[in-house]
Enzyme design. Structure first.
Site, PDB file in Angstrom:
ATOM      1  N   PRO A  87       0.816  -1.223   0.000  1.00 20.34           N
ATOM      2  CA  PRO A  87       0.000   0.000   0.000  1.00 20.34           C
ATOM      3  C   PRO A  87       0.848   1.270   0.000  1.00 20.34           C
ATOM      4  CG  PRO A  87      -0.570  -1.467   1.840  1.00 20.34           C
ATOM      5  CD  PRO A  87       0.681  -2.001   1.245  1.00 20.34           C
ATOM      6  N   ARG A 152      -2.981  -8.035 -21.062  1.00 23.09           N
ATOM      7  CA  ARG A 152      -4.007  -7.823 -22.092  1.00 23.09           C
ATOM      8  C   ARG A 152      -3.586  -6.793 -23.130  1.00 23.09           C
ATOM      9  NH1 ARG A 152      -7.242  -3.570 -21.403  1.00 23.09           N
ATOM     10  NH2 ARG A 152      -9.124  -4.499 -22.267  1.00 23.09           N
TER      11      ARG A 152
END
Ligand code: ADE
Length: 241
Positions: A87, A152
């Site tokens: 994070p 992708r």
């Protein structure tokens, strides 16, 4: 592209790697994805990978030795981007996905429950990424998110190459509304213009809808200074409406 994933929970990846686009990309050999359990690189009797923090406090800290050893076992690791998911990292976005797709070799480093010894960050890792301002149990889900969005984009992965170019964010704008058959569903009609066959008018309508949606939902994405006269006029018109 070659991707190595260092994790204590390789089984978490089975579903994601065995389905849809990530499965197809591996079958087409556009990407080779390799899971490494860095517990296998622990030299201690009980295969320990973590220890108590110096200075005290809650939680455990991942030790440097097994993680350095696991990375150094990977051929040509010196040339790879070594990405740690936490994070505290830079917030991931489409621009970073576009940048990473140009790399030949990515190594993802996933922690779980615990922090990393700072020396891993300082002397091993090249990038530290976060997928948003919330805390996950580990870097595995974040790695899946980043990996999916990068793979992708590789040539030959998506059937329809054009679909990457019109994605939200690739154009800097959110995607326009899409419709398919039937023309009328429960009395809700498809916008007339889309049935007109008038390609230029349809393009104009789509661009306007993209701007409208982006202004409503993500005005922070629009940089007025980067727009041409025509788009500035369009924004003015939308704001007036
Ligand atoms: N690990 C735990 N939380 C995370 C986050 N938000 N992004 C990336 N890695 C994480």
């Amino acid at each position: 592209m070659k991707i190595d994933i260092l994790t204590l929970f390789p089984e978490m990846f089975q579903g994601v790697l065995g389905s849809s686009i990530l499965k197809r990309a591996q079958e087409k050999e556009v990407v080779k994805i390799n899971l490494i359990n860095f517990r296998d690189f622990s030299t201690s009797k009980h295969k320990t990978v973590d220890d108590y923090p110096y200075g005290g406090g809650n939680g455990m800290v991942l030790k440097p030795e097994p993680i350095f050893a696991a990375v150094e076992s990977i051929t040509d690791h010196e040339k790879a981007r070594i990405i740690m998911l936490t994070p505290q990292g830079k917030t991931f976005n489409q621009r970073i996905a576009e940048e990473l797709k140009e790399e030949k070799h990515l190594i993802f480093l996933c922690g779980h429950y615990e922090g990393f010894d700072e020396r891993i960050r300082e002397h091993l890792v090249t990038d530290e990424l976060s997928i948003g301002d919330y805390v996950l149990t580990g870097g595995e889900l974040a790695t899946m998110v980043v990996m999916d969005s990068v793979v992708r984009l590789l040539p030959g992965v998506l059937g329809n190459e054009g679909s990457v170019e019109t994605d939200s964010f690739s154009t800097g704008l959110l995607e326009y509304p899409q419709y398919t058959r039937p023309e009328v569903f429960r009395e809700w009609k498809v916008p007339e213009i889309l049935l007109s066959g008038h390609h230029q008018k349809i393009e104009e309508w789509r661009r306007k809808e993209s701007f409208k949606r982006t202004l409503e939902r993500r005005p922070d994405l629009i940089d007025i200074n980067k727009l041409d006269e025509k788009d500035r006029a369009l924004i003015k018109e939308l704001k007036r409406d």
